[in-house]
Design an enzyme around this catalytic site. Sequence first.
Site, PDB file in Angstrom:
ATOM      1  N   GLU A   1     -12.252   0.221  -6.539  1.00 38.79           N
ATOM      2  CA  GLU A   1     -13.026   1.434  -7.023  1.00 38.79           C
ATOM      3  C   GLU A   1     -12.584   2.390  -8.226  1.00 38.79           C
ATOM      4  OE1 GLU A   1     -14.580   2.452  -2.424  1.00 38.79           O
ATOM      5  OE2 GLU A   1     -13.146   3.732  -3.376  1.00 38.79           O
TER       6      GLU A   1
ATOM      7  N   ARG B   1      -7.393   3.979   0.155  1.00 44.40           N
ATOM      8  CA  ARG B   1      -6.513   2.845   0.787  1.00 44.40           C
ATOM      9  C   ARG B   1      -5.399   2.724  -0.139  1.00 44.40           C
ATOM     10  NH1 ARG B   1      -6.395  -2.708  -0.807  1.00 44.40           N
ATOM     11  NH2 ARG B   1      -6.021  -4.204   1.179  1.00 44.40           N
TER      12      ARG B   1
ATOM     13  N   HIS C   1       0.652  -1.264  -0.054  1.00 42.75           N
ATOM     14  CA  HIS C   1      -0.030  -0.099  -0.021  1.00 42.75           C
ATOM     15  C   HIS C   1       0.898   1.177  -0.154  1.00 42.75           C
ATOM     16  CE1 HIS C   1      -3.562  -2.229   1.847  1.00 42.75           C
ATOM     17  NE2 HIS C   1      -2.869  -3.193   0.879  1.00 42.75           N
TER      18      HIS C   1
END
Length: 366
Positions: A241, A217, A157
């Site tokens: 998304e 995120r 991430h």
Amino acid sequence: MNRRTYLGALTVAVSGLAGCSGSGARTQGSSNASGSADVRVETVASGLEVPWDVAFHDDSLYLTERPGRIVRVPAVTGEGESGEPESVAELPKRTEPAGEGGLLGFAFHPSDHDTAYVYQTHESAEGLRNRVLRADLRGSTPSFQPIVEGIPAASNHNGGRLAVNDDALYVTAGDASNGDLAQDRSSLAGKVLRYTLDGDPHPENPFGNPVFSYGHRNPQGLAFLDGRLYSTEHGPDHDDEINRLEPGGNYGWPEVMGRSDADRFVDPLATYTPTIAPASAAIYDGPIAEWQGNLFFGALAGDFLGRARISNGKITERSRLLDGEFGRLRTAVTGPDDHLYVTTSNRDGRGSPADADDRVLRIRPR
Ligand SMILES: [Ca+2]
């Protein structure tokens, strides 16, 4: 200095492809698995190692390789065969264990094309961090100056996409595997950040700091269309998304994923469940009429090139191209020749590389 033979393997064993181009860097073939458009797919560079971001200068293609290199592929957008990839610069490798970090985003300055921006995961005095470096590419030994430092990092991430638009530098920052940071507007993690081209917080930002939007995120795609900014974002095990980013918008993570009933969160335009790992974003402006203005992205886990038609700010149609043909696909980008380019990511530890991987592919009308 080239650290390897880039063109050692040109035999491409991929269903739907035919023909090789001898010693050149371009392997031509065709694909009929591309939705309604009749296209051919060409390999313009091969033998790469996890190409992460792509930008163009003159007729050359520049890319970052995640382990820490900037690579130039000459003569990509000309009529002849592209040249052999050559190393432009090597940056210190990130600390082991290798995860999703490394040398990630790359974008040229909008007017000074000897200047570029790169996003790097590195070991700082405070521990593992991400930063943005300004690169001076003149001369035989490029130099690098940090202009944004201290973006939280982790094995996973790390965000890392860069985009320059209207003299602003946009940076996607992941939550560094700490979801709570995404709702903390004083943290750089889990945000889309906006800076001046000198690395200062952009004066029009909504909160007087680098934050442009928050509650993300791991966003890794940025693309502009008609003055609007679109982004792709990795969800957990559901709800990847596509978002339209508004300054000051809260995109929900980790409180909500996908759509919600709460007014304080901005709903995504589209979601993908099960997840596909959308890793980039590009707007098509090329000769294939039915793709005009469509959003494209590589889907790492889905092994396809995603397409989404945007109409009046809404996504009205979606399809999957090159589905399963080239393995993991990461970065889609539109070239100065208006054709779509996409990179494979089969050497990132999660794929099954063919001899020619990793590759940069170009998609043209047949
Ligand atoms: Ca969201």
